[in-house]
Design a protein around this motif. Sequence first.
Motif, short mmCIF file in Angstrom:
data_model
loop_
_atom_site.label_atom_id
_atom_site.label_comp_id
_atom_site.label_asym_id
_atom_site.label_seq_id
_atom_site.Cartn_x
_atom_site.Cartn_y
_atom_site.Cartn_z
N LEU A 168 37.81 22.37 -6.17
CA LEU A 168 38.83 21.67 -6.94
C LEU A 168 38.92 20.20 -6.54
O LEU A 168 39.99 19.59 -6.59
N HIS A 169 37.82 19.63 -6.13
CA HIS A 169 37.80 18.22 -5.76
C HIS A 169 38.04 17.36 -7.00
O HIS A 169 37.79 17.79 -8.13
N PRO A 170 38.51 16.13 -6.84
CA PRO A 170 38.75 15.26 -8.01
C PRO A 170 37.45 14.93 -8.73
O PRO A 170 36.41 14.70 -8.12
N ILE A 171 37.51 14.91 -10.04
CA ILE A 171 36.39 14.48 -10.88
C ILE A 171 36.89 13.32 -11.74
O ILE A 171 37.89 13.45 -12.45
N VAL A 172 36.22 12.18 -11.65
CA VAL A 172 36.61 10.98 -12.39
C VAL A 172 35.47 10.59 -13.32
O VAL A 172 34.34 10.36 -12.87
N VAL A 173 35.78 10.52 -14.60
CA VAL A 173 34.79 10.16 -15.62
C VAL A 173 35.17 8.79 -16.17
O VAL A 173 36.27 8.60 -16.69
N GLY A 174 34.27 7.82 -16.04
CA GLY A 174 34.52 6.47 -16.56
C GLY A 174 33.52 6.12 -17.63
O GLY A 174 32.30 6.23 -17.41
N VAL A 175 34.01 5.69 -18.79
CA VAL A 175 33.13 5.40 -19.94
C VAL A 175 33.47 4.01 -20.46
O VAL A 175 34.61 3.76 -20.87
N ASP A 176 32.50 3.12 -20.44
CA ASP A 176 32.68 1.79 -21.02
C ASP A 176 32.08 1.76 -22.42
O ASP A 176 30.99 2.29 -22.65
N GLU A 177 32.80 1.15 -23.35
CA GLU A 177 32.44 1.12 -24.78
C GLU A 177 32.37 2.54 -25.33
O GLU A 177 31.36 2.97 -25.91
N CYS A 178 33.47 3.27 -25.17
CA CYS A 178 33.50 4.68 -25.56
C CYS A 178 33.33 4.87 -27.07
O CYS A 178 33.04 5.99 -27.51
N GLN A 179 33.54 3.81 -27.87
CA GLN A 179 33.38 3.96 -29.32
C GLN A 179 31.96 4.38 -29.69
O GLN A 179 31.75 5.00 -30.74
N VAL A 180 30.99 4.08 -28.84
CA VAL A 180 29.60 4.49 -29.12
C VAL A 180 29.51 6.01 -29.17
O VAL A 180 28.77 6.58 -29.99
N TRP A 181 30.22 6.68 -28.30
CA TRP A 181 30.24 8.15 -28.30
C TRP A 181 30.85 8.69 -29.58
O TRP A 181 30.26 9.49 -30.29
N PHE A 182 32.09 8.25 -29.85
CA PHE A 182 32.87 8.89 -30.91
C PHE A 182 32.38 8.53 -32.31
O PHE A 182 32.73 9.20 -33.27
N GLU A 183 31.58 7.48 -32.43
CA GLU A 183 31.06 7.10 -33.74
C GLU A 183 29.61 7.56 -33.93
O GLU A 183 28.97 7.21 -34.93
N HIS A 184 29.09 8.34 -32.98
CA HIS A 184 27.71 8.83 -33.10
C HIS A 184 27.64 9.83 -34.25
O HIS A 184 28.49 10.73 -34.37
N ASP A 185 26.63 9.69 -35.09
CA ASP A 185 26.56 10.51 -36.30
C ASP A 185 26.27 11.97 -36.01
O ASP A 185 26.64 12.85 -36.79
N LYS A 186 25.63 12.27 -34.89
CA LYS A 186 25.26 13.66 -34.59
C LYS A 186 26.21 14.31 -33.60
O LYS A 186 26.67 15.44 -33.82
N TYR A 187 26.51 13.63 -32.51
CA TYR A 187 27.31 14.25 -31.45
C TYR A 187 28.74 13.71 -31.38
O TYR A 187 29.50 14.11 -30.51
N GLY A 188 29.10 12.79 -32.28
CA GLY A 188 30.41 12.15 -32.18
C GLY A 188 31.56 13.13 -32.21
O GLY A 188 32.49 13.04 -31.41
N LYS A 189 31.51 14.09 -33.14
CA LYS A 189 32.62 15.03 -33.27
C LYS A 189 32.73 15.92 -32.03
O LYS A 189 33.84 16.20 -31.55
N GLU A 190 31.60 16.36 -31.52
CA GLU A 190 31.64 17.22 -30.33
C GLU A 190 32.14 16.44 -29.11
O GLU A 190 32.96 16.95 -28.33
N LEU A 191 31.69 15.21 -28.94
CA LEU A 191 32.16 14.39 -27.82
C LEU A 191 33.65 14.12 -27.93
O LEU A 191 34.38 14.15 -26.93
N GLU A 192 34.11 13.86 -29.15
CA GLU A 192 35.55 13.65 -29.35
C GLU A 192 36.34 14.90 -28.98
O GLU A 192 37.39 14.82 -28.33
N GLU A 193 35.84 16.06 -29.39
CA GLU A 193 36.55 17.30 -29.10
C GLU A 193 36.63 17.56 -27.60
O GLU A 193 37.69 17.91 -27.07
N ILE A 194 35.51 17.36 -26.90
CA ILE A 194 35.51 17.61 -25.46
C ILE A 194 36.42 16.61 -24.74
O ILE A 194 37.20 16.98 -23.86
N CYS A 195 36.33 15.33 -25.11
CA CYS A 195 37.17 14.32 -24.46
C CYS A 195 38.65 14.56 -24.73
O CYS A 195 39.49 14.34 -23.85
N THR A 196 38.97 15.00 -25.93
CA THR A 196 40.37 15.33 -26.24
C THR A 196 40.86 16.46 -25.34
O THR A 196 41.99 16.43 -24.84
#
Length: 735
Positions: A488-516
Amino acid sequence: MKHPDDDNELFNRLEAEMSADSGGEVVDLDKARSARAESGDRSPDSNPDGSGAESADGSARVMVDQSAPTATGPGYLGRLAGARRRSVVPEWLRSTAELRTAAGWVARHYAHAAGYHALRAPVYAARLALQAPTGAAKFVGGTMRWVADREGEPVRLAAVRREDAAEYLKLSRQRDGRVRLRTLVAVLGMFTGLATALALYVLAPTWLQVVSVSALVMALGSHGRQADAPVIHRAVELPKAVKLTSDIVLRALGSLGIPAINQAQGKGRDGFEFTAPITRDGPGWRAEGNLPFGVTVTDIIERRERLASGLRRPLGCVWPEAVADEHTGRLVLWVGDQDMSKAKKPTWPLLKSGSVDLFKPVAFGTDQRGRWVEITLMYIAAVIGAIPRMGKTFLLRLLLLIAALDPRAELHTYDLKGTGDLDPVGNAVSYRHRAGDEEEDIEYAVRDLRALREELRRRAKMIRTLPRDICPESKVTSQLANMASLGLHPIVVGVDECQVWFEHDKYGKELEEICTDLVKRGPATGIVLLLATQRPDAKALPTGISANASARFCLKVMGQLENDMVLGTSAYKRGVRATMFSWADKGIHYFIGEGADARIVGSVYVDAPAAEAIGARARKARELAGTLSGYALGESPEESAGPAYDLLADVAAVVPEKEERVWNERIAARLAELRPDVYGGWKGENVTSALKPHGIKTRDVAGTTDDGTRTTRRGITRADLLKAIAERSEKPGAA
């Protein structure tokens, strides 16, 4: 003399005539006035039922402003209970860190001044010695003018010009008396000085003679200095800030063009009610008071540039703020001695040494007053928004460096801009790290986030099964993080320019769902998500993420929409406006978090070399603790880091050939039976998002429920599934 009865008789006769002519009703004015007075005295709660409502016929009236109003509201004790007490001990004295910082500043200031002047002391002495003859001449000349009473000469000459003999004789006699007395004093002083000098020469030891002569030379040299050529230079140039006064504040508010303030000042009033004296507050001045009725602090913030002009101060020195627990017209105006972007900041405590416990507050910046502002990275999800070149990436890297200094933390860093700004963290300590937005980089991130979602579920089950005495609040604590066996150690996820993930035509929806999911459930399980974007809109920051982020950092943005996307709905209307920052305010932002209202913070500036040094220190701490792993050790993620199953094959297995169309919710239930450890907890929307990257779209499918009801729900067709499997078979490298 007219008798009062004559008026009554005339009045009665007129009433009778009017009544006879019009046939109307005669009104007794005395009774009407009495009734109106009684109605005015009646309070709203005087009805028999105590409701305070008007009578049914609407005849009862309530006077709005009575001639003799009674006091309402809380009594004296009630007002005392609601009073706001000011701190007895100043804020900087209650904070050990601030007191230590202030003491360090004072010590360094005087140590620098002492060393500066000590090094130049011989130069100062030489200058004074060279100026001593001039000083001696000025002393002798001044003494002679004093003895001769030269200061009275203009008055005597004026009497001569007026040919006023009597006044001239009077002034001459006065002058003669002064000259005799002053001559006597000068002679006595001269003989006393000579006697003292002779005594020192004959009787005093050598060191005393040297000290005496040196003191005399220094005194004469100081007396002979030129006004534009000071002997001693300043060791420290202090900022010259004008003291803030009520006149300056009122003048500045009057220059804003706000009608209510201008009207009040035009009628001789101030237009601003000071509720406390103007005082020093850190390196600046603080003024607090009430604006006129109808004027809000937002109106002042909108005119910050004009306010700075009215105060004759740089824009970075002027910071109008609202008071959270007061009405919207209560203004706090803080005027700094220096521009916030140019003022020297205290040294960051973690710059050279120190470690971090992510479950405790850590300083990451200073406010306008130079006081440290802290953040606790655990139990939060954060969004950072700004236009380009304002310090967004530097702020994200700073937060990741703080996380890196906790040896227990597992970092996942993604630089989607691809410039390598996060490499000082990623190369040194990150478990997963990627720089770039190529297709392989996105797929790398997708596999990592899928694994994190499974880790989230594992942690949730682990926390649920822990005894209450060990995990009383159903969330990860520092003690649980220390137990390596629990994972149960801390996990820190840092994403710069995260809009690239969420606007991706193939994986954008899945990345948005997981991040939410990580934003909503991650903090309690020890997973922290930090997202940064230079385009804060609904696509770059989906609503499910922005609405649930508990920490928000907003540097300069250009409009209200971007402001509210980062800082929360209606932040712009409440006066929390990152649009007011100037182009020079790099690293300065609004910060919402730590249970406090929006604060203006200047983040610590850590350049690339310093970031690499901190990263190296964090890596060494991990090596000693045995927690260094993953990308930092050169390990590539295993292929099984993504799903260790064939989703399309599993769906084909649970959808028989005879079933041409099937609801997604039934597919989810069948998959859960097929692989409970993989698909447990899946619902229809999980099937939708999982199949979308494979090109399988959902559609309305007619079917029959368990109770025989015919209805339509979202589902897929088996033909689309088989088509996706066939296309994948033609591309062996496809996922």
